[in-house]
Design a protein around this motif. Structure first.
Motif, PDB file in Angstrom:
ATOM      1  N   GLY A 188     -18.674  60.809  36.121  1.00  0.00           N
ATOM      2  CA  GLY A 188     -18.106  59.560  35.596  1.00  0.00           C
ATOM      3  C   GLY A 188     -16.813  59.386  36.062  1.00  0.00           C
ATOM      4  O   GLY A 188     -15.956  59.585  35.125  1.00  0.00           O
ATOM      5  N   PRO A 189     -16.352  58.771  37.071  1.00  0.00           N
ATOM      6  CA  PRO A 189     -15.057  58.874  37.498  1.00  0.00           C
ATOM      7  C   PRO A 189     -14.491  57.461  36.959  1.00  0.00           C
ATOM      8  O   PRO A 189     -13.261  57.426  37.126  1.00  0.00           O
ATOM      9  CB  PRO A 189     -15.352  58.789  39.156  1.00  0.00           C
ATOM     10  CG  PRO A 189     -16.774  58.149  39.139  1.00  0.00           C
ATOM     11  CD  PRO A 189     -17.515  58.860  38.230  1.00  0.00           C
ATOM     12  N   ASP A 190     -15.266  56.704  36.180  1.00  0.00           N
ATOM     13  CA  ASP A 190     -14.721  55.520  35.823  1.00  0.00           C
ATOM     14  C   ASP A 190     -14.223  55.554  34.473  1.00  0.00           C
ATOM     15  O   ASP A 190     -13.640  54.573  34.116  1.00  0.00           O
ATOM     16  CB  ASP A 190     -15.635  54.356  36.124  1.00  0.00           C
ATOM     17  CG  ASP A 190     -16.300  54.176  37.434  1.00  0.00           C
ATOM     18  OD1 ASP A 190     -15.322  54.393  38.422  1.00  0.00           O
ATOM     19  OD2 ASP A 190     -17.509  53.892  37.618  1.00  0.00           O
ATOM     20  N   GLY A 191     -14.088  56.676  33.921  1.00  0.00           N
ATOM     21  CA  GLY A 191     -13.460  56.380  32.490  1.00  0.00           C
ATOM     22  C   GLY A 191     -14.073  57.765  31.623  1.00  0.00           C
ATOM     23  O   GLY A 191     -15.088  58.514  31.850  1.00  0.00           O
ATOM     24  N   GLU A 192     -13.300  58.028  30.334  1.00  0.00           N
ATOM     25  CA  GLU A 192     -13.795  58.992  29.439  1.00  0.00           C
ATOM     26  C   GLU A 192     -13.449  58.629  28.091  1.00  0.00           C
ATOM     27  O   GLU A 192     -12.636  57.533  27.755  1.00  0.00           O
ATOM     28  CB  GLU A 192     -12.878  60.360  29.838  1.00  0.00           C
ATOM     29  CG  GLU A 192     -11.396  60.263  29.381  1.00  0.00           C
ATOM     30  CD  GLU A 192     -10.805  61.563  29.721  1.00  0.00           C
ATOM     31  OE1 GLU A 192     -11.244  62.420  30.410  1.00  0.00           O
ATOM     32  OE2 GLU A 192      -9.567  61.986  29.253  1.00  0.00           O
ATOM     33  N   THR A 231     -14.968  47.294  29.031  1.00  0.00           N
ATOM     34  CA  THR A 231     -14.594  48.423  27.746  1.00  0.00           C
ATOM     35  C   THR A 231     -15.544  48.145  26.843  1.00  0.00           C
ATOM     36  O   THR A 231     -15.638  49.142  26.275  1.00  0.00           O
ATOM     37  CB  THR A 231     -13.038  48.302  27.624  1.00  0.00           C
ATOM     38  OG1 THR A 231     -12.823  46.905  26.915  1.00  0.00           O
ATOM     39  CG2 THR A 231     -12.128  48.526  28.708  1.00  0.00           C
ATOM     40  N   ALA A 232     -16.150  47.104  26.685  1.00  0.00           N
ATOM     41  CA  ALA A 232     -17.471  46.767  25.629  1.00  0.00           C
ATOM     42  C   ALA A 232     -18.292  47.884  25.957  1.00  0.00           C
ATOM     43  O   ALA A 232     -18.913  48.460  24.764  1.00  0.00           O
ATOM     44  CB  ALA A 232     -17.759  45.470  25.621  1.00  0.00           C
ATOM     45  N   ALA A 233     -18.614  48.352  26.936  1.00  0.00           N
ATOM     46  CA  ALA A 233     -19.784  49.431  27.228  1.00  0.00           C
ATOM     47  C   ALA A 233     -19.146  50.759  27.408  1.00  0.00           C
ATOM     48  O   ALA A 233     -19.916  51.759  27.638  1.00  0.00           O
ATOM     49  CB  ALA A 233     -20.181  48.974  28.462  1.00  0.00           C
TER      50      ALA A 233
END
Length: 625
Positions: A31-35, A57-59
Motif C-alpha cells: 500500500g504505497p498510497d497511504g497509511e 481520503t474518505a476511503a
C-alpha cells in the motif's frame, strides 16, 4: 489492495504504537498510497493503502463507526459492494465514501460474522467489535488474499504478510519441521501451517473469532467447494449459455476501478478470453506477456515461449502490448527478492510470475489474471484420469497421494530429512493428504465422482498455492491482481456442471484403465489431452479456434534444460556450497545425490532443484543471524 497488521493484548496491556508502526510499514509495498492507525487500548490496527476505488481520503483506513467502537482494516475488493450498499441504505445507513471498504464495515456492523458469506470478491480483513470485545479475522472463499496470525502468550499478532509479524518483539523466528516435510512432499502446504513455527494461515472460506472467552480463536468455515454431479442435469446447451453469460458478467464486474486496468496475456484461452471481454469495455487497454529465450532449449520446452501467440491476440483485441524475455540467468537474479516476497514457499517455479508482475506494475495498478479457469473447468485431465477407476475411496487416496508426491522419492524422505527425523518421523503425509477431503463427501461410485473429488482437491490445494504466490508477486510491485474466474456466481455454476461436459474422452480413459493397467506413457497422454471442453466451446465466441482448440500449455520456464545447462554453475554453487544453509535441516549427501541424478540426465528433478534453491535462499533471508 492493501496491507493490514494488528495486535491485541488479551491481558489489557496498551498497544505500543511504535511496534504497530514497524509492523505496518513493513507492508509499504502492498500500500504505497497511504497509511493509517487505530488504537483502542489493548487493540491496535494498522493499514497500508493502495488506492484503486475512491482515491479520496474518505476511503482511508482503518475505518471506524461513529457511534460504536467498531474498526476495520481491510484488504481486497468486494465487487458486489454497490448491491450491498443499496441494502444497507434501505436499513438507514449513510455513507461518506464511494468504495467498498465502508460497505464492508457497515455490513459487519449490521450482520456481524454473517455478513462475510454475502461478499463476492477477494478479501482479508480484521474487524474489531469494540462493544463485544471481539476480534474477527476473515478470508475470501478461495483464499485470494492472505491473512496470518500467531498467539504469543497473551498477545494475538496478525497481518497480511508474515514479515509484519516478524517485526513484533514477542515472535522468535524458528522453523516448523512438519510444514517443511509437507512442502518437500507436495511442493505445497495443505494445512494452515507455514514454514514459520506457530504462525498460522487463516484458511480460505473461513473466519477466526477471538475473544476473552476464546483466546485461541473460534474457527468457522462459512464456505467450501462442492464439485458434484447434478441429480437432474440440464441440457448441455443450457450450461453452455450460462457459462458464457456468467463469464461476461464476472469480467465486467471486475472492471470497477478509478485507475488503469491491464491484463496478463499469454497464448492461452483463459487470459485471452478475459482480455477479449475486457477490451470491449476498455479500449486500448494494456496487456503483458513474459516469454523465454530458447537458444539452448530443445524438445518439449521449445513450446514454452508464447510471445508470438500473445502478440497475435493483442493484435485481435487492439491492446497496448508489452513483453519481457527471460533468460537462464534471470532466475538467480530474481531469487533473493522473490523469496523475500513469497515468504512461505508454495507451488511451482514462480519467478516468471514475479517478472510478469514487475512488468505490469510499471504501467498499471490493476491487472486481470486467468487463474482458476483450469481448476474449475478441468484443465489438467491427465492428472484426474489417474484416479477414475478405484476399489474404494482409500484406494483412490493411495493412488492420488502417490502422484502428488512432487519432489522427493518416497524412499529418500527419511535420508533427506535425517537432521529433523526425530521431529517428523511420526508425521503421516498420507494422512495430511487425506485430510484435504475431511469435509467432502466420500460416497463415490462412478468415475465422475472421482473426477469431482480430484477437482475439489486441486482447487483446495494447488489453486490456493497459486493464489498465495500471485498475491505476493503482484503486491511486491504495488499491483492488484484480479481473478474473474473466481467470481462467486461463475464458481457456483462450474461446480455443478457434469464432468462429462468438461472432459471429452472420459469413456476412452475408463476403458484404458480397465483393459490396460500399464499403458505406455505416450499412449496414456494421447488419451488424456482433452479438458475444459465446455469452456472451450463458450470461449469460441471471443477468441480464434486455433486458441480454444490448442493443447493446454502451462506458464513455465525451460528449467529442466537450464538446470543442467546454462544455470548449472549456479545450481552447484548454491547446493554444493560447504556453508549452504539448507543443510541445517536436510541431509547434504542425500540431497546432492538427487541433484546429481538431474545433472547427469537420469531424472528430471527441476521442481526439486527449484525448491531446494528457494529453501536455501529462505534460510538465508529469514533464519540468518
Amino acid at each position: 489492495m492493501c496491507g493490514i497488521a494488528g495486535v491485541w493484548n488479551l491481558d489489557a496491556r496498551p498497544v505500543t504504537r511504535a511496534v504497530l508502526e514497524r509492523m505496518t510499514r513493513s507492508l509499504t509495498h502492498r500500500g504505497p498510497d497511504g497509511e493509517g492507525y487505530y488504537i483502542d487500548g489493548a487493540l491496535g490496527l494498522g493499514h497500508r493503502r493502495l488506492a484503486v476505488i475512491d482515491l479520496s481520503t474518505a476511503a482511508s483506513q482503518p475505518m471506524v463507526t461513529e457511534r460504536t467502537r467498531c474498526a476495520l482494516s481491510y484488504n481486497g475488493e468486494v465487487y458486489n459492494f454497490r448491491e450491498l450498499r443499496r441494502d444497507l441504505e434501505a436499513l438507514g445507513h449513510a455513507f461518506k465514501s464511494r468504495g467498498d471498504s465502508e460497505v464492508v464495515l457497515h455490513a459487519l456492523s449490521t450482520w456481524g460474522e454473517d455478513a462475510v458469506p454475502r461478499f463476492n470478491g477477494m478479501f482479508a480483513f480484521a474487524w474489531w467489535n469494540g462493544p463485544r470485545n471481539e476480534l474477527l479475522l476473515a478470508r475470501d472463499r478461495y483464499g485470494i488474499k492472505p491473512l496470518y496470525f500467531t498467539r504469543r502468550g497473551d498477545t494475538i499478532i496478525f497481518a497480511s504478510e508474515i514479515r509484519a509479524i516478524l517485526e513484533h518483539p514477542l515472535y522468535r523466528r524458528d522453523i516448523d519441521p512438519t510444514a517443511l516435510l509437507e512442502y518437500f512432499t507436495f511442493q505445497n502446504i495443505f494445512t494452515d501451517r507455514t514454514l514459520f513455527k506457530d504462525i498460522t494461515l487463516v484458511p480460505p472460506g473461513s473466519t477466526v473469532r477471538f475473544s476473552l472467552r476464546s483466546p485461541d480463536g473460534y474457527r468457522r468455515r462459512y464456505w467450501d467447494y462442492d464439485f458434484r454431479e447434478p441429480e437432474h442435469p440440464a441440457p448441455g446447451g443450457e450450461y453452455l449459455e450460462e457459462v458464457d453469460r456468467l463469464f461476461r458478467q464476472a469480467v465486467t464486474r471486475q472492471l470497477v476501478s478509478d485507475v488503469d486496468i491491464g491484463a496478463y496475456l499469454s497464448g492461452g484461452m483463459d487470459s485471452g478470453s478475459i482480455t477479449a471481454v475486457a477490451a470491449r469495455a476498455l479500449p486500448y487497454m494494456k496487456s503483458f506477456t513474459v516469454g523465454f529465450d530458447l537458444h539452448s532449449v530443445s524438445g518439449m520446452e521449445l513450446a514454452y515461449d508464447e510471445r508470438e501467440k500473445a502478440e497475435f491476440m493483442s493484435y485481435l483485441f487492439k491492446t497496448e502490448h508489452y513483453e519481457m524475455v527471460l533468460k537462464a540467468g534471470d532466475m538467480e537474479r530474481a531469487l533473493p527478492a522473490l523469496t523475500r516476497s513469497i515468504e512461505d514457499p508454495r507451488v511451482g517455479q514462480c519467478y516468471p510470475n514475479f517478472y510478469a508482475a514487475q512488468l505490469a506494475g510499471k504501467f498499471v495498478k490493476v491487472v486481470l489474471s486467468g487463474a482458476g479457469g483450469d481448476e474449475l473447468f478441468g484443465g489438467y485431465p491427465w492428472r484426474y484420469y489417474r484416479g477414475v477407476i478405484n476399489d474404494d475411496f482409500e484406494h483412490y487416496v493411495d493412488k492420488y497421494f502417490r502422484f502428488w508426491q512432487r519432489l522427493l522419492p518416497p524412499e529418500s524422505v527419511e535420508r533427506v530429512f535425517a537432521p529433523l527425523w526425530p521431529a517428523v518421523k511420526d508425521v503421516s503425509t498420507r494422512d495430511i493428504f487425506r485430510g484435504v477431503f475431511a469435509e467432502h463427501a466420500e460416497t463415490l461410485t462412478r468415475p465422475e465422482d472421482y473426477i469431482n473429488h480430484s477437482l475439489y482437491f486441486e482447487a483446495k490445494t494447488f489453486l490456493h498455492g497459486l493464489l498465495l504466490v500471485d498475491d505476493r508477486v503482484s503486491m511486491a510491485h504495488g499491483l492488484e491482481a484480479r481473478v474473474p474466474f473466481l467470481d462467486n456466481d461463475l464458481v457456483d455454476l462450474a461446480m455443478r456442471i457434469p464432468a462429462r461436459l468438461k472432459l471429452g474422452h472420459l469413456e476412452d480413459v475408463v476403458r484404458l484403465n480397465e483393459n490396460d493397467p500399464g499403458p505406455k506413457t505416450a499412449r496414456y497422454f494421447e488419451r488424456t489431452r482433452d479438458g475444459k471442453l465446455i469452456l472451450r466451446k463458450a470461449m469460441a465466441a471471443y477468441i480464434p479456434a486455433e486458441v480454444t482448440e490448442r493443447i493446454k500449455q502451462g506458464f513455465s520456464a525451460p528449467d529442466a534444460t537450464w538446470f543442467k545447462g546454462e544455470s548449472i554453475e549456479y545450481v552447484k554453487r548454491r547446493l554444493f556450497a560447504p556453508d549452504a544453509r539448507l543443510y541445517q535441516f536436510l541431509d547434504r549427501t542425500a540431497v546432492q545425490a538427487l541433484v546429481n541424478e538431474h545433472v547427469d540426465g537420469h531424472e528430471n528433478r527441476r521442481l526439486l532443484i527449484w525448491s531446494l534453491l528457494t529453501f536455501d535462499q529462505w534460510c538465508e533471508e529469514y533464519l540468518a543471524t
